[in-house]
Design a protein around this motif. Structure first.
Motif, PDB file in Angstrom:
ATOM      1  N   VAL A   1       0.725  -1.289  -0.294  1.00 14.43           N
ATOM      2  CA  VAL A   1      -0.444   0.262   0.043  1.00 14.43           C
ATOM      3  C   VAL A   1       0.811   0.998   0.241  1.00 14.43           C
ATOM      4  O   VAL A   1       1.818   1.590   0.728  1.00 14.43           O
ATOM      5  N   THR A   2       0.748   2.200  -1.319  1.00 14.55           N
ATOM      6  CA  THR A   2       2.113   3.316  -0.860  1.00 14.55           C
ATOM      7  C   THR A   2       1.563   4.654  -1.569  1.00 14.55           C
ATOM      8  O   THR A   2       1.711   5.151  -2.199  1.00 14.55           O
ATOM      9  N   GLU A   3      -0.029   4.643  -1.213  1.00 12.72           N
ATOM     10  CA  GLU A   3      -0.858   6.046  -0.651  1.00 12.72           C
ATOM     11  C   GLU A   3       0.177   6.800   0.210  1.00 12.72           C
ATOM     12  O   GLU A   3      -0.414   5.797   1.407  1.00 12.72           O
ATOM     13  N   ASP A   4       0.437   7.606   0.193  1.00 14.18           N
ATOM     14  CA  ASP A   4       0.786   8.466   0.798  1.00 14.18           C
ATOM     15  C   ASP A   4       0.876  10.183   0.821  1.00 14.18           C
ATOM     16  O   ASP A   4       1.423  10.429  -0.224  1.00 14.18           O
TER      17      ASP A   4
ATOM     18  N   GLN B   1       0.169  -6.058  -5.399  1.00 13.76           N
ATOM     19  CA  GLN B   1       0.121  -4.812  -5.441  1.00 13.76           C
ATOM     20  C   GLN B   1      -1.296  -4.714  -5.013  1.00 13.76           C
ATOM     21  O   GLN B   1      -2.094  -4.200  -6.105  1.00 13.76           O
ATOM     22  N   PRO B   2      -1.730  -4.508  -3.729  1.00 17.24           N
ATOM     23  CA  PRO B   2      -3.218  -3.854  -3.356  1.00 17.24           C
ATOM     24  C   PRO B   2      -3.839  -3.395  -4.225  1.00 17.24           C
ATOM     25  O   PRO B   2      -5.627  -3.368  -4.526  1.00 17.24           O
ATOM     26  N   GLU B   3      -3.707  -2.225  -3.958  1.00 16.75           N
ATOM     27  CA  GLU B   3      -4.110  -1.096  -4.796  1.00 16.75           C
ATOM     28  C   GLU B   3      -4.999  -0.707  -5.774  1.00 16.75           C
ATOM     29  O   GLU B   3      -5.185  -0.539  -6.191  1.00 16.75           O
ATOM     30  N   ALA B   4      -3.894  -1.357  -6.901  1.00 12.29           N
ATOM     31  CA  ALA B   4      -3.603  -1.828  -8.215  1.00 12.29           C
ATOM     32  C   ALA B   4      -4.690  -3.166  -8.689  1.00 12.29           C
ATOM     33  O   ALA B   4      -5.471  -2.763  -9.869  1.00 12.29           O
ATOM     34  N   LEU B   5      -4.558  -4.006  -7.912  1.00 13.82           N
ATOM     35  CA  LEU B   5      -5.326  -4.951  -8.097  1.00 13.82           C
ATOM     36  C   LEU B   5      -6.949  -4.155  -7.757  1.00 13.82           C
ATOM     37  O   LEU B   5      -8.096  -4.337  -8.703  1.00 13.82           O
ATOM     38  N   GLY B   6      -7.285  -3.684  -7.098  1.00 14.85           N
ATOM     39  CA  GLY B   6      -8.442  -3.113  -6.473  1.00 14.85           C
ATOM     40  C   GLY B   6      -8.434  -2.645  -7.710  1.00 14.85           C
ATOM     41  O   GLY B   6     -10.162  -1.401  -8.114  1.00 14.85           O
ATOM     42  N   PHE B   7      -8.268  -0.955  -7.932  1.00 15.33           N
ATOM     43  CA  PHE B   7      -8.017  -0.037  -9.041  1.00 15.33           C
ATOM     44  C   PHE B   7      -8.586  -1.007 -10.412  1.00 15.33           C
ATOM     45  O   PHE B   7      -9.939  -0.544 -10.870  1.00 15.33           O
ATOM     46  N   TYR B   8      -8.240  -1.833 -11.009  1.00 12.84           N
ATOM     47  CA  TYR B   8      -8.963  -2.171 -12.312  1.00 12.84           C
ATOM     48  C   TYR B   8     -10.188  -2.986 -12.011  1.00 12.84           C
ATOM     49  O   TYR B   8     -11.132  -3.112 -12.511  1.00 12.84           O
TER      50      TYR B   8
END
Length: 345
Positions: free
Chosen positions: A26-29, A132-139
């Protein structure tokens, strides 16, 4: 204000700075500065990070960047897939950690899809690591179909492949191998086969390692299937092409037809065959099936003019009466890339 525009050479130092940031976990910052300090030294890693103009634009692709208040905060590329004129691959989509969940990724995807349509591309694919869970959720939130997962003995993650049809009514599905009798029962409910119970027979083939039975799921409902045979059934095809895997039994529920499900299934089958070390994928196609022939042409398959195998089959009608059929087929082949992790959709 977020704007999306084509890449310009002066963007490169800012892109290198963006590519240098972590992209796993998780890289949101929101503490990461905007703008980033530019980098004059290219990052290590894939060439499309070091020289995106040469690796994305030069082969005939598109590279777009997103800016907010004039500062670069995102990038994404569209690259053609060799030998597949209607298929494009999205690469290196990156969004600045401080502006995630603000619509930057969606704007980039809209720009890339518009570029794909201008080029006559009808289907898109991309890959992302499951770390990369953020990317998986995004797509998934954008309605992309998960087609297959690739792993290697030296990897600490799986590569998840996604597909999206640019048809107006794309149906997002998840394609995965049949996992047992319950999945076969679900396939029977979604696409009934009557007294033949072909879904259970195909599961048994998979259990015997003679095939991989791939099912397309819309939530809890099976809306499509394809069977990947580990070895072709046709001796004349082996004589000409050598041993190879073969696709058969592509089927899509009526409500899911013309919504990208067949393309996702065929792409998943090609990906599995490639991961298993295949170089060629075959398909025996009955002459009247022009709809499937059109799909094959669009996906880069080619008819092999010297092969016309005979396919014999038996089936039971609703009264339990057995019928025998013998069809002369046209044989189609798809070349699978060697030493690459790109599924030949």
């Amino acid at each position: 204000m977020i704007e999306v525009r084509p890449f310009e050479p002066d963007d490169l130092p800012a892109l290198w700075a963006l590519a240098h940031l972590p992209d796993s976990g998780v890289t949101e910052d929101d503490s990461v500065p905007v703008p980033l300090p530019v980098r004059r030294v290219p990052p290590s890693g894939p060439s499309d990070l070091v020289d995106p103009a040469a690796t994305v634009l030069a082969p005939g692709g598109d590279l777009v960047v997103a800016t907010r208040d004039g500062h670069l905060v995102g990038v994404g590329g569209l690259r053609p897939v060799r030998g597949r004129p209607h298929l494009g691959r999205l690469v290196r989509l990156r969004v600045h950690p401080a502006v995630r969940r603000a619509g930057v990724g969606r704007r980039l995807m809209e720009g890339l899809e518009a570029a794909a349509r201008r080029r006559g591309v009808t289907d898109l694919m991309l890959d992302v690591g499951d770390h990369q869970p953020e990317a998986l959720g995004f797509y998934r939130a954008l309605g992309w179909s998960e087609t297959w997962r690739e792993s290697g003995p030296e990897w600490h993650w799986q590569t998840v492949w996604f597909h999206r049809s640019l048809a107006r009514d794309h149906l997002a599905v998840e394609v995965r191998p049949c996992s047992g009798v319950e999945d076969a029962n679900a396939a029977e409910r979604g696409l009934p086969s009557g007294p033949n119970r072909v879904h259970h027979a195909r599961w048994e083939q998979q259990a015997d390692r003679a095939a991989t039975y791939l099912l397309a799921w819309d939530g809890a409902e099976v809306v499509g299937h394809v069977l990947l045979l580990a070895a072709t059934r046709h001796g004349d095809a082996i004589d000409v092409l050598g041993p190879h895997a073969e696709v058969t039994a592509l089927g899509v529920a009526d409500r899911a037809r013309h919504r990208g499900v067949g393309t996702a299934l065929m792409g998943a089958a090609a990906g599995v065959a490639q991961q298993q070390g295949g170089r060629t994928l075959g398909l025996a196609l009955a002459a009247p099936d022009e709809e499937l022939a059109t799909l094959c042409r669009r996906l880069g398959w080619a008819r092999h003019p010297s092969l016309a195998p005979l396919v014999e089959s038996t089936w039971l009608d609703e009264r339990g009466v057995e019928h025998e059929e013998r069809d002369e087929c046209r044989y189609w082949t798809l070349d699978l890339p060697r030493g690459a992790t790109t599924p030949a959709q």
